[in-house]
Design a protein around this motif. Structure first.
Motif, PDB file in Angstrom:
ATOM      1  N   MET A   1       0.834  -1.185   0.000  1.00 58.28           N
ATOM      2  CA  MET A   1       0.000   0.000   0.000  1.00 58.28           C
ATOM      3  C   MET A   1       0.875   1.244   0.000  1.00 58.28           C
ATOM      4  O   MET A   1       1.681   1.419   0.906  1.00 58.28           O
ATOM      5  CB  MET A   1      -0.901   0.018   1.234  1.00 58.28           C
ATOM      6  N   LEU A   2       0.751   2.072  -1.006  1.00 60.80           N
ATOM      7  CA  LEU A   2       1.561   3.271  -1.080  1.00 60.80           C
ATOM      8  C   LEU A   2       0.885   4.408  -0.334  1.00 60.80           C
ATOM      9  O   LEU A   2       0.572   5.465  -0.882  1.00 60.80           O
ATOM     10  CB  LEU A   2       1.830   3.628  -2.535  1.00 60.80           C
ATOM     11  N   LYS A   3       0.626   4.161   0.940  1.00 60.59           N
ATOM     12  CA  LYS A   3       0.075   5.163   1.825  1.00 60.59           C
ATOM     13  C   LYS A   3       0.874   5.144   3.114  1.00 60.59           C
ATOM     14  O   LYS A   3       1.512   4.148   3.458  1.00 60.59           O
ATOM     15  CB  LYS A   3      -1.406   4.892   2.115  1.00 60.59           C
ATOM     16  N   ILE A   4       0.831   6.250   3.826  1.00 63.13           N
ATOM     17  CA  ILE A   4       1.567   6.366   5.080  1.00 63.13           C
ATOM     18  C   ILE A   4       0.617   6.176   6.249  1.00 63.13           C
ATOM     19  O   ILE A   4      -0.468   6.755   6.283  1.00 63.13           O
ATOM     20  CB  ILE A   4       2.249   7.742   5.184  1.00 63.13           C
ATOM     21  N   VAL A   5       1.033   5.355   7.197  1.00 63.22           N
ATOM     22  CA  VAL A   5       0.334   5.287   8.473  1.00 63.22           C
ATOM     23  C   VAL A   5       1.250   5.932   9.513  1.00 63.22           C
ATOM     24  O   VAL A   5       2.453   5.639   9.568  1.00 63.22           O
ATOM     25  CB  VAL A   5      -0.029   3.835   8.849  1.00 63.22           C
ATOM     26  N   LYS A   6       0.688   6.826  10.305  1.00 63.68           N
ATOM     27  CA  LYS A   6       1.490   7.637  11.203  1.00 63.68           C
ATOM     28  C   LYS A   6       1.298   7.220  12.657  1.00 63.68           C
ATOM     29  O   LYS A   6       0.187   6.920  13.076  1.00 63.68           O
ATOM     30  CB  LYS A   6       1.094   9.111  11.054  1.00 63.68           C
ATOM     31  N   SER A   7       2.394   7.224  13.386  1.00 58.22           N
ATOM     32  CA  SER A   7       2.341   7.084  14.842  1.00 58.22           C
ATOM     33  C   SER A   7       2.858   8.379  15.441  1.00 58.22           C
ATOM     34  O   SER A   7       3.960   8.839  15.103  1.00 58.22           O
ATOM     35  CB  SER A   7       3.196   5.906  15.316  1.00 58.22           C
ATOM     36  N   ASN A   8       2.068   8.991  16.308  1.00 56.96           N
ATOM     37  CA  ASN A   8       2.410  10.287  16.893  1.00 56.96           C
ATOM     38  C   ASN A   8       2.811  10.127  18.356  1.00 56.96           C
ATOM     39  O   ASN A   8       2.098   9.489  19.137  1.00 56.96           O
ATOM     40  CB  ASN A   8       1.223  11.245  16.790  1.00 56.96           C
ATOM     41  N   TYR A   9       3.941  10.706  18.713  1.00 52.45           N
ATOM     42  CA  TYR A   9       4.425  10.631  20.089  1.00 52.45           C
ATOM     43  C   TYR A   9       4.816  12.022  20.557  1.00 52.45           C
ATOM     44  O   TYR A   9       5.518  12.758  19.850  1.00 52.45           O
ATOM     45  CB  TYR A   9       5.647   9.716  20.181  1.00 52.45           C
ATOM     46  N   THR A  10       4.376  12.377  21.753  1.00 51.25           N
ATOM     47  CA  THR A  10       4.767  13.636  22.374  1.00 51.25           C
ATOM     48  C   THR A  10       5.536  13.330  23.652  1.00 51.25           C
ATOM     49  O   THR A  10       4.998  12.698  24.565  1.00 51.25           O
ATOM     50  CB  THR A  10       3.544  14.510  22.694  1.00 51.25           C
ATOM     51  N   LEU A  11       6.798  13.753  23.690  1.00 49.39           N
ATOM     52  CA  LEU A  11       7.654  13.545  24.852  1.00 49.39           C
ATOM     53  C   LEU A  11       7.947  14.904  25.481  1.00 49.39           C
ATOM     54  O   LEU A  11       7.871  15.936  24.820  1.00 49.39           O
ATOM     55  CB  LEU A  11       8.966  12.871  24.439  1.00 49.39           C
ATOM     56  N   LYS A  12       8.290  14.902  26.769  1.00 49.79           N
ATOM     57  CA  LYS A  12       8.561  16.155  27.454  1.00 49.79           C
ATOM     58  C   LYS A  12       9.942  16.127  28.101  1.00 49.79           C
ATOM     59  O   LYS A  12      10.386  15.100  28.606  1.00 49.79           O
ATOM     60  CB  LYS A  12       7.485  16.424  28.508  1.00 49.79           C
ATOM     61  N   SER A  13      10.592  17.283  28.048  1.00 48.03           N
ATOM     62  CA  SER A  13      11.922  17.398  28.635  1.00 48.03           C
ATOM     63  C   SER A  13      12.229  18.860  28.926  1.00 48.03           C
ATOM     64  O   SER A  13      11.824  19.754  28.176  1.00 48.03           O
ATOM     65  CB  SER A  13      12.982  16.839  27.678  1.00 48.03           C
ATOM     66  N   ASN A  14      12.954  19.103  30.000  1.00 48.76           N
ATOM     67  CA  ASN A  14      13.395  20.456  30.330  1.00 48.76           C
ATOM     68  C   ASN A  14      14.710  20.819  29.637  1.00 48.76           C
ATOM     69  O   ASN A  14      15.203  21.933  29.775  1.00 48.76           O
ATOM     70  CB  ASN A  14      13.580  20.599  31.842  1.00 48.76           C
ATOM     71  N   LYS A  15      15.279  19.874  28.902  1.00 47.21           N
ATOM     72  CA  LYS A  15      16.607  20.088  28.332  1.00 47.21           C
ATOM     73  C   LYS A  15      16.590  20.875  27.031  1.00 47.21           C
ATOM     74  O   LYS A  15      17.606  21.463  26.648  1.00 47.21           O
ATOM     75  CB  LYS A  15      17.290  18.727  28.100  1.00 47.21           C
ATOM     76  N   ILE A  16      15.471  20.859  26.313  1.00 45.27           N
ATOM     77  CA  ILE A  16      15.416  21.505  25.003  1.00 45.27           C
ATOM     78  C   ILE A  16      14.079  22.186  24.812  1.00 45.27           C
ATOM     79  O   ILE A  16      13.092  21.860  25.476  1.00 45.27           O
ATOM     80  CB  ILE A  16      15.632  20.492  23.851  1.00 45.27           C
ATOM     81  N   ASP A  17      14.060  23.131  23.881  1.00 45.28           N
ATOM     82  CA  ASP A  17      12.798  23.727  23.466  1.00 45.28           C
ATOM     83  C   ASP A  17      12.098  22.762  22.515  1.00 45.28           C
ATOM     84  O   ASP A  17      12.600  21.684  22.220  1.00 45.28           O
ATOM     85  CB  ASP A  17      13.041  25.073  22.782  1.00 45.28           C
ATOM     86  N   ASN A  18      10.949  23.147  22.013  1.00 45.29           N
ATOM     87  CA  ASN A  18      10.155  22.258  21.162  1.00 45.29           C
ATOM     88  C   ASN A  18      10.936  21.824  19.918  1.00 45.29           C
ATOM     89  O   ASN A  18      11.447  22.653  19.163  1.00 45.29           O
ATOM     90  CB  ASN A  18       8.863  22.959  20.748  1.00 45.29           C
ATOM     91  N   ILE A  19      11.004  20.526  19.722  1.00 39.34           N
ATOM     92  CA  ILE A  19      11.717  19.925  18.596  1.00 39.34           C
ATOM     93  C   ILE A  19      10.818  18.877  17.959  1.00 39.34           C
ATOM     94  O   ILE A  19      10.134  18.119  18.649  1.00 39.34           O
ATOM     95  CB  ILE A  19      13.033  19.258  19.066  1.00 39.34           C
TER      96      ILE A  19
END
Length: 276
Positions: free
Chosen positions: A1-19
């Motif tokens: 299948m030439l389609k994309i299935v996405k997995s979304n992850y949000t992690l948190k850290s005080n070491k960096i700004d939003n990346i």
């Protein structure tokens, strides 16, 4: 299948700004490749505009591509184009490493060719630091893959050759092709516990469709049925391990089984690291 299935992850850290990171793995490019996959990926990355694109190995299915000027140019142009859209960081997989009979990276043509691409960062047991993020690309020797990851002494010996000291003030990300047993105590406690995030591939998601929740697969690359911890997002203490199920699940080197690749969509991880 030439389609994309996405997995979304949000992690948190005080070491960096939003990346933001797009993580892909296991393209398994070869001479007979359907290049529409590359076009779809390029368009998706262009739309998202992540800070980093991380590719965790098995870019090639076999080395014949390197001897075919037309086929290799398509792959080269794809990677070169990605580098105009984002910072692209690559580590190697077992399909790249097995090119050389003596398993020496000095004779690995793909390393030489990839390092010629402007602005592409190939981490062949190397470190790249940017935005207070430390990226480490670790490639165990092909001997480790050849033994199907059964000999942890090889893994530990290879890892010790990195000779790195991680700064705990930085957000430390490990790129490695295989996730096998990385969170087991004998490896994690001695070598990996200072990493905030580990990105891996290799398992092809155990050939389990991404829509099914959990970490178990149907079969592993080592031909083991119902393997554990071969897909998804796993956490041990403060370390996150995220596994990409792959752009290609069944490559041409899998024999007649590659005809069933149409059953699977391309899998892409979308990772957002936000400041607490």
């Amino acid at each position: 299948m030439l389609k994309i299935v996405k997995s979304n992850y949000t992690l948190k850290s005080n070491k960096i700004d939003n990346i933001s990171i797009i993580h892909i793995s296991d393209l398994h490019y070869d001479i007979e490749y359907n290049t529409k996959r590359l076009n779809i990926l390029t368009k998706e990355i262009s739309n998202v505009k992540p800070n980093y694109v991380c590719i965790t190995g098995d870019i090639l299915d076999n080395s014949s591509v390197l001897n075919n000027e037309k086929a290799y140019k398509i792959m080269y142009d794809f990677l070169e184009n990605l580098c105009t859209l984002s910072t692209v960081i690559i580590t190697l997989g077992n399909h790249e490493l097995k090119q050389s009979k003596n398993y020496s990276r000095d004779y690995c043509d793909i390393v030489v060719k990839l390092k010629r691409i402007p602005n592409l960062i190939l981490l062949d047991n190397e470190v790249f630091i940017n935005d207070n993020i430390c990226f480490v690309g670790f490639n165990p020797s092909y001997e480790y893959y050849d033994k199907l990851g059964r000999d942890y002494n090889i893994f530990n010996k290879d890892f010790d050759k990195l000779d790195i000291k991680l700064d705990k003030e930085k957000y430390n990300i490990l790129l490695i092709h295989t996730p096998k047993d990385l969170l087991e105590d004998n490896i994690y406690n001695n070598r990996l516990n200072n990493f905030d995030l580990i990105l891996a591939g290799h398992t092809h998601g155990g050939l389990m469709p991404v829509k099914f929740k959990g970490h178990m697969g149907i079969i592993s690359p080592g031909k083991r049925f119902f393997p554990k911890n071969v897909r998804g997002h796993l956490i041990k203490e403060k370390t996150h391990l995220i596994i990409c199920s792959g752009i290609v699940r069944l490559s041409n080197t899998s024999g007649i089984f590659h005809y069933f690749n149409f059953l699977y969509k391309m899998h892409v991880n979308y990772i957002s690291i936000r400041k607490n």
